[in-house]
Design an enzyme around this catalytic site. Structure first.
Site, PDB file in Angstrom:
ATOM      1  N   ASP A  90     -10.135   7.740   3.037  1.00  0.00           N
ATOM      2  CA  ASP A  90     -10.626   6.479   3.882  1.00  0.00           C
ATOM      3  C   ASP A  90     -11.072   7.136   5.083  1.00  0.00           C
ATOM      4  OD1 ASP A  90     -11.008   3.940   5.461  1.00  0.00           O
ATOM      5  OD2 ASP A  90     -10.425   3.292   3.358  1.00  0.00           O
ATOM      6  N   ASP A  91     -11.310   6.521   6.097  1.00  0.00           N
ATOM      7  CA  ASP A  91     -11.806   7.136   7.498  1.00  0.00           C
ATOM      8  C   ASP A  91     -10.944   8.236   8.030  1.00  0.00           C
ATOM      9  OD1 ASP A  91     -13.293   7.122   9.959  1.00  0.00           O
ATOM     10  OD2 ASP A  91     -12.960   5.032  10.311  1.00  0.00           O
ATOM     11  N   LYS A 193     -16.770   4.143  -0.641  1.00  0.00           N
ATOM     12  CA  LYS A 193     -16.518   2.662   0.040  1.00  0.00           C
ATOM     13  C   LYS A 193     -17.335   2.721   1.479  1.00  0.00           C
ATOM     14  CE  LYS A 193     -12.711   0.554   2.806  1.00  0.00           C
ATOM     15  NZ  LYS A 193     -11.193   0.611   3.178  1.00  0.00           N
ATOM     16  N   ASP A 195     -18.497   1.074   4.512  1.00  0.00           N
ATOM     17  CA  ASP A 195     -18.004  -0.011   5.470  1.00  0.00           C
ATOM     18  C   ASP A 195     -19.379  -0.430   6.216  1.00  0.00           C
ATOM     19  OD1 ASP A 195     -15.853  -1.312   6.914  1.00  0.00           O
ATOM     20  OD2 ASP A 195     -14.596   0.419   6.958  1.00  0.00           O
ATOM     21  N   TRP A 261     -16.476  -7.303   4.453  1.00  0.00           N
ATOM     22  CA  TRP A 261     -15.319  -8.409   4.975  1.00  0.00           C
ATOM     23  C   TRP A 261     -15.652  -9.828   4.718  1.00  0.00           C
ATOM     24  CZ3 TRP A 261     -18.056  -5.846   8.787  1.00  0.00           C
ATOM     25  CH2 TRP A 261     -17.626  -4.536   9.085  1.00  0.00           C
ATOM     26  N   GLY A 262     -16.544 -10.027   3.559  1.00  0.00           N
ATOM     27  CA  GLY A 262     -16.930 -11.533   3.334  1.00  0.00           C
ATOM     28  C   GLY A 262     -17.927 -11.836   4.547  1.00  0.00           C
ATOM     29  N   ARG A 278     -15.669  -6.387  -0.642  1.00  0.00           N
ATOM     30  CA  ARG A 278     -14.331  -7.045   0.100  1.00  0.00           C
ATOM     31  C   ARG A 278     -14.711  -8.599   0.470  1.00  0.00           C
ATOM     32  NH1 ARG A 278     -11.498  -3.327   3.335  1.00  0.00           N
ATOM     33  NH2 ARG A 278     -11.183  -5.149   4.857  1.00  0.00           N
ATOM     34  N   ASP A 282      -9.597  -6.983   7.129  1.00  0.00           N
ATOM     35  CA  ASP A 282      -8.711  -5.949   6.909  1.00  0.00           C
ATOM     36  C   ASP A 282      -7.233  -6.685   6.537  1.00  0.00           C
ATOM     37  OD1 ASP A 282     -10.672  -4.474   7.210  1.00  0.00           O
ATOM     38  OD2 ASP A 282      -9.264  -2.933   8.629  1.00  0.00           O
TER      39      ASP A 282
HETATM   40  C1  GLA Z   1     -12.413  -1.135   8.180  1.00  0.00           C
HETATM   41  C2  GLA Z   1     -12.122  -1.419   6.815  1.00  0.00           C
HETATM   42  C3  GLA Z   1     -10.852  -0.782   6.375  1.00  0.00           C
HETATM   43  C4  GLA Z   1     -10.788   0.630   6.872  1.00  0.00           C
HETATM   44  C5  GLA Z   1     -11.121   0.920   8.217  1.00  0.00           C
HETATM   45  C6  GLA Z   1     -11.360   2.111   8.510  1.00  0.00           C
HETATM   46  O1  GLA Z   1     -11.711  -1.806   9.110  1.00  0.00           O
HETATM   47  O2  GLA Z   1     -12.266  -2.731   6.502  1.00  0.00           O
HETATM   48  O3  GLA Z   1     -10.558  -1.086   5.161  1.00  0.00           O
HETATM   49  O4  GLA Z   1     -11.583   1.317   5.852  1.00  0.00           O
HETATM   50  O5  GLA Z   1     -12.231   0.348   8.556  1.00  0.00           O
HETATM   51  O6  GLA Z   1     -11.662   2.728   9.859  1.00  0.00           O
END
Ligand code: GLA
Length: 637
Positions: A90-91, A193, A195, A261-262, A278, A282
Site C-alpha cells: 500500500d502507500d 489499488k 486511491d 470510499w463510496g 470500496r 477506511d
Molecule cells: C486511503 C485508503 C486506505 C489507504 C490509505 C493510504 O485512506 O482508503 O485504504 O490506502 O489511503 O494512504
C-alpha cells in the site's frame, strides 16, 4: 491514529476551500435492452480476491522485510493454499517521479532489492519475481490524482515522496499509460489499488496549495456532498486506467481495485470496470467503524457479481476491538466479510498472529463460503434492533447463514424457514462453521447470541421453490444496469461514526440511496403491491433495467406492480421482459394501488434476460419516488 490524521487534514482545509465543480446532473436513463451483460468481467476476480495488504498492519511504515515476512507466513501456514494469494504493497513505497522521463522511483532504503542501476533506476521486478516464485501474486498502490492519500491527508507520514513539487507528484494523473505499463508489463504486478485523495483534497484554498507544497487539483469529489462531486469526470479518469490495464495485461491476469470510499456514486458504475470497489471510508480497529463499513455493503447484493465485488475495506483482525482479547468481535468481522463476498484481505503483521487468529483466517469452511463459485453476495433476510440475518445461496443449492448481534446485550433470535426460503414442513439442518455442530429443526428455531456474536452456518433443507431460484437468491446473476436513480443521494441508513467529536458529526456520506435491492424496496421496506406483501422479489425504482443471466432455466415468472411505498402515485408503469435483446412480453400499464399482474415467460435458450420498468410520464424524475416490485421473480426449469 486515524482520528488525528483526519482531524489534521480537516484543519488544513480553510473555510474558503470551496469546490467549484460541475454539479451533479440528473442522469440520463438507459432503458434500451442490449442483450449484453454489462457488469465487468475483465481482470481476474471470478471470486472475491484474497490476500494480505500492508496498510492496516503498518500504515506507510513498510519495507521489504515486513512484506516478505507476512508473505512467507501465508505460504508456510497454508493460508496461501487456501486462497490468500495477493500480497499488496500500500502507500509508502514511492520515493519520487524521475524528472528526465517521468519514471517512478522506488524507496530503495526500504526495498533494497529494487535498486537495479544508477540514476535512480529502480524496479520491483526482483520482489514480484520472488513473490511469484512463492506461488503468490503481487499488488501495488497508486492514486488517480497527482498526489497520494498520505501526502494529502497525513502531514507526519513515514516514507513520504521526496524532492521537488514535480518529483513528489507520484499519482497516476497525466501518467496513466506510462505508470500502468511500468507496474504491470515491466514490474510484473498482478493487482493495483487506485486511491483518489489527489482529486479530493487539493483545492486552490487548501493549505497544501497555498503553501506551495502541492499543485492545485480542482476537487472532483466531496465526500459529504454528492451534489458537488463531478461523477462523470471521476468515472472518466478511472476508465482511462481500466483501458491501460487491459492494454498492458494481454493475458487478463490483473485485479483493478477502486478506492473511492463510496463517493462519486461509484456504487452505480464501479461494477462496470472494477474487480472490487470500496463502499466506504477506511475501516479502523474500532467496532463502530466496522459497523459503518458493513452497512455500506450489506444492502448492495445486486451490485456485486463475479468480476466486480463490493469492498467494505480490508480486515482489521489483530488490532483494537478485533485483537486477541476480542475474538468474538474478530470472528464477527471475519464471518460478515466472508458471507458478504468481501475480498478477504488480511491487514495484520502475521509475525504477531496467535494460533487462534491464524485458525480464524484459516477456517476453510468460511473461506469456502466466501469463495463459492456462484458468486452470490448474502442478502439481508431480517433486521431489527441489533439483529441482522444474512443468507447466501451457494452453488450446491445449500445456503450460507449468518446471525449477527450488533449490540451489547444478549439476543434471543428466532430463525424461521422463511428467512431461508426453505420449506417449514421439512427438517432443516444447520451446520455451524465455527465448530461443526449440527442443529435440526422444522419451522423455526431459537438461537441465542452473546453480545457482538455472530453465528455462521451452512444450511440444508428443501427449497420452497423446488425447481428453480428466485432472482433475489441469485444476486450475482442480476445487474442493475440502470437502477433508476436520477439524482444520486447519500444512504441515511448507514451506521455513523466520525473520525473525531468536533463539530456536529458526520452526516451520511455514502452514495447509494434508492438502489435496487433483493427482497426489499429500493428504500429498504418490505415489498408490497396493492396491499399484498411479497417476502421475495426485486425492488427497484421505476425507469430501470435489470440484466439477468440465465444459466439454463426455461421459464421466468414474476408478479409485477407499483410498490405500495411509492410517493409518486400518478404515473402508471409498464413492465417488459426481454430475451437476448428481443421483447418477450409486456404488462399493461399498472397504476398505484392496483393488484399485481402475473408474468409467465418462456426463456428457453435465452442467455440474457432484461427486466425493464417504464414509467408512463414525460417527467425525467418520475421514477425517482416510484419503487416497483418484481414480486416472486424467479427462474424455473
Ligand atoms: C486511503 C485508503 C486506505 C489507504 C490509505 C493510504 O485512506 O482508503 O485504504 O490506502 O489511503 O494512504
Amino acid at each position: 491514529m486515524f482520528p488525528a490524521r483526519f482531524a489534521k487534514a480537516i484543519l488544513s482545509l480553510t473555510a474558503a476551500s470551496v469546490l467549484s465543480v460541475t454539479p451533479v446532473m440528473a442522469q440520463s436513463l438507459d432503458l434500451e435492452p442490449t442483450g449484453q451483460w454489462s457488469a465487468n468481467t475483465n481482470g481476474r476476480a471470478p471470486v472475491p480476491p484474497m490476500g494480505w495488504n500492508s496498510w492496516n498492519a503498518f500504515y506507510s511504515d513498510i519495507d521489504e522485510t515486513k512484506v516478505l515476512a507476512s508473505a512467507q507466513i501465508l505460504v508456510d501456514s497454508g493460508l496461501a493454499e487456501l486462497g490468500y494469494r495477493y500480497v499488496n504493497i500500500d502507500d509508502g513505497w514511492w520515493m519520487k517521479r524521475r524528472q528526465s522521463d517521468g519514471r517512478m522511483v522506488i524507496r530503495t532504503d526500504k526495498f533494497p532489492s529494487a535498486n537495479i542501476g544508477p540514476d535512480d533506476l529502480t524496479s520491483f521486478r526482483p520482489l514480484t519475481d520472488r513473490l511469484h516464485a512463492m506461488g503468490l501474486k503481487a499488488g501495488i498502490y497508486s492514486d488517480i490524482g497527482r498526489n497520494s492519500c498520505g501526502q494529502v491527508y497525513t502531514p507526519h507520514f513515514a516514507n513520504q515522496p521526496e524532492g521537488s513539487l514535480a518529483e513528489r507528484e507520484v499519482g497516476l494523473h497525466g501518467h496513466v499509460d506510462k505508470d500502468i505499463r511500468l507496474y504491470f508489463e515491466e514490474w510484473g504486478f498482478d493487482f493495483i489499488k487506485v486511491d483518489a485523495c489527489g482529486i479530493r483534497g487539493l483545492g486552490a484554498d487548501t493549505k497544501h496549495v497555498t503553501s506551495g507544497n502541492y499543485r492545485e487539483f480542482k476537487p472532483l469529489i466531496e465526500m459529504g456532498a454528492l451534489g458537488r462531486t463531478d461523477i462523470a469526470k471521476v468515472r472518466e479518469l478511472y476508465t482511462e486506467v481500466d483501458e491501460a490495464l487491459q492494454r498492458y495485461n494481454p493475458d487478463g491476469d490483473y485485479v483493478y481495485s477502486l478506492c473511492l470510499w463510496g463517493s462519486a456514486d461509484v456504487r452505480a458504475w464501479g461494477k462496470d470496470m472494477g474487480n472490487m470497489s470500496r463502499t466506504s471510508d477506511d475501516i479502523t480497529s474500532n467496532w463502530s467503524r466496522m459497523l459503518t463499513n458493513l452497512d455500506t455493503a450489506s444492502t448492495r447484493a445486486l451490485y456485486a457479481h463475479p468480476g466486480s465485488w463490493n469492498d467494505p475495506d480490508m480486515l482489521f483482525i489483530g488490532a483494537g476491538d478485533f485483537d486477541s482479547n476480542h475474538m468474538t468481535e474478530a470472528r464477527s468481522h471475519f464471518a460478515l466479510w466472508a458471507i458478504l463476498n468481501a475480498p478477504l484481505i488480511i491487514g495484520y503483521d502475521l509475525r504477531k498472529a496467535t494460533p487462534e487468529q491464524m485458525a480464524l483466517f484459516g477456517n476453510a469452511e468460511i473461506v469456502a463460503l466466501n469463495q463459492d463459485p456462484a458468486g452470490h453476495q448474502a442478502v439481508l433476510a431480517h433486521q431489527s434492533g441489533d439483529l441482522q440475518i444474512f443468507v447466501k445461496t451457494l452453488s450446491t443449492g445449500e445456503k450460507g447463514l449468518v446471525l449477527f448481534n450488533r449490540g451489547l446485550v444478549p439476543f434471543n433470535a428466532i430463525l424461521t424457514a422463511g428467512h431461508l426460503k426453505l420449506r417449514d414442513d421439512v427438517t432443516i439442518t444447520l451446520t455451524s462453521l465455527w465448530d461443526g455442530e449440527k442443529t435440526e429443526f422444522r419451522g423455526e428455531q431459537r438461537l441465542q447470541l452473546a453480545p457482538r456474536e455472530t453465528l455462521i452456518y451452512k444450511v440444508s433443507g428443501e427449497r420452497v421453490l423446488a425447481d428453480g431460484l428466485y432472482l433475489s437468491e441469485q444476486p450475482g446473476n442480476v445487474n442493475p444496469a440502470e437502477d433508476g436513480v436520477v439524482v444520486p443521494q447519500h444512504d441515511p441508513f448507514i451506521h455513523r461514526t466520525a473520525w473525531h467529536s468536533r463539530g456536529p458529526g458526520d452526516h451520511p456520506q455514502y452514495g447509494g440511496w434508492g438502489g435496487a435491492q433483493a427482497d426489499r424496496t429500493p428504500f429498504g421496506e418490505p415489498l408490497r403491491v396493492g396491499g399484498k406483501p411479497f417476502d421475495t422479489g426485486l425492488g427497484v425504482l421505476g425507469n430501470s433495467r435489470l440484466e439477468v443471466q440465465n444459466h439454463g432455466y426455461k421459464s421466468f415468472t414474476a408478479e409485477v406492480g407499483i410498490d405500495d411505498t411509492a410517493v409518486n402515485r400518478n404515473a402508471p408503469v409498464i413492465f417488459e421482459v426481454y430475451g437476448d435483446g428481443r421483447l418477450l412480453t409486456r404488462s399493461g400499464p399498472k397504476a398505484f394501488g392496483e393488484a399485481t399482474e402475473k408474468m409467465v415467460v418462456s426463456v428457453e435458450g435465452v442467455r440474457l434476460i432484461e427486466l425493464v420498468a417504464r414509467v408512463q410520464s414525460d417527467a425525467k424524475d418520475a421514477g425517482a419516488t416510484l419503487p416497483v416490485t418484481w414480486g416472486n421473480a424467479a427462474l424455473t426449469k
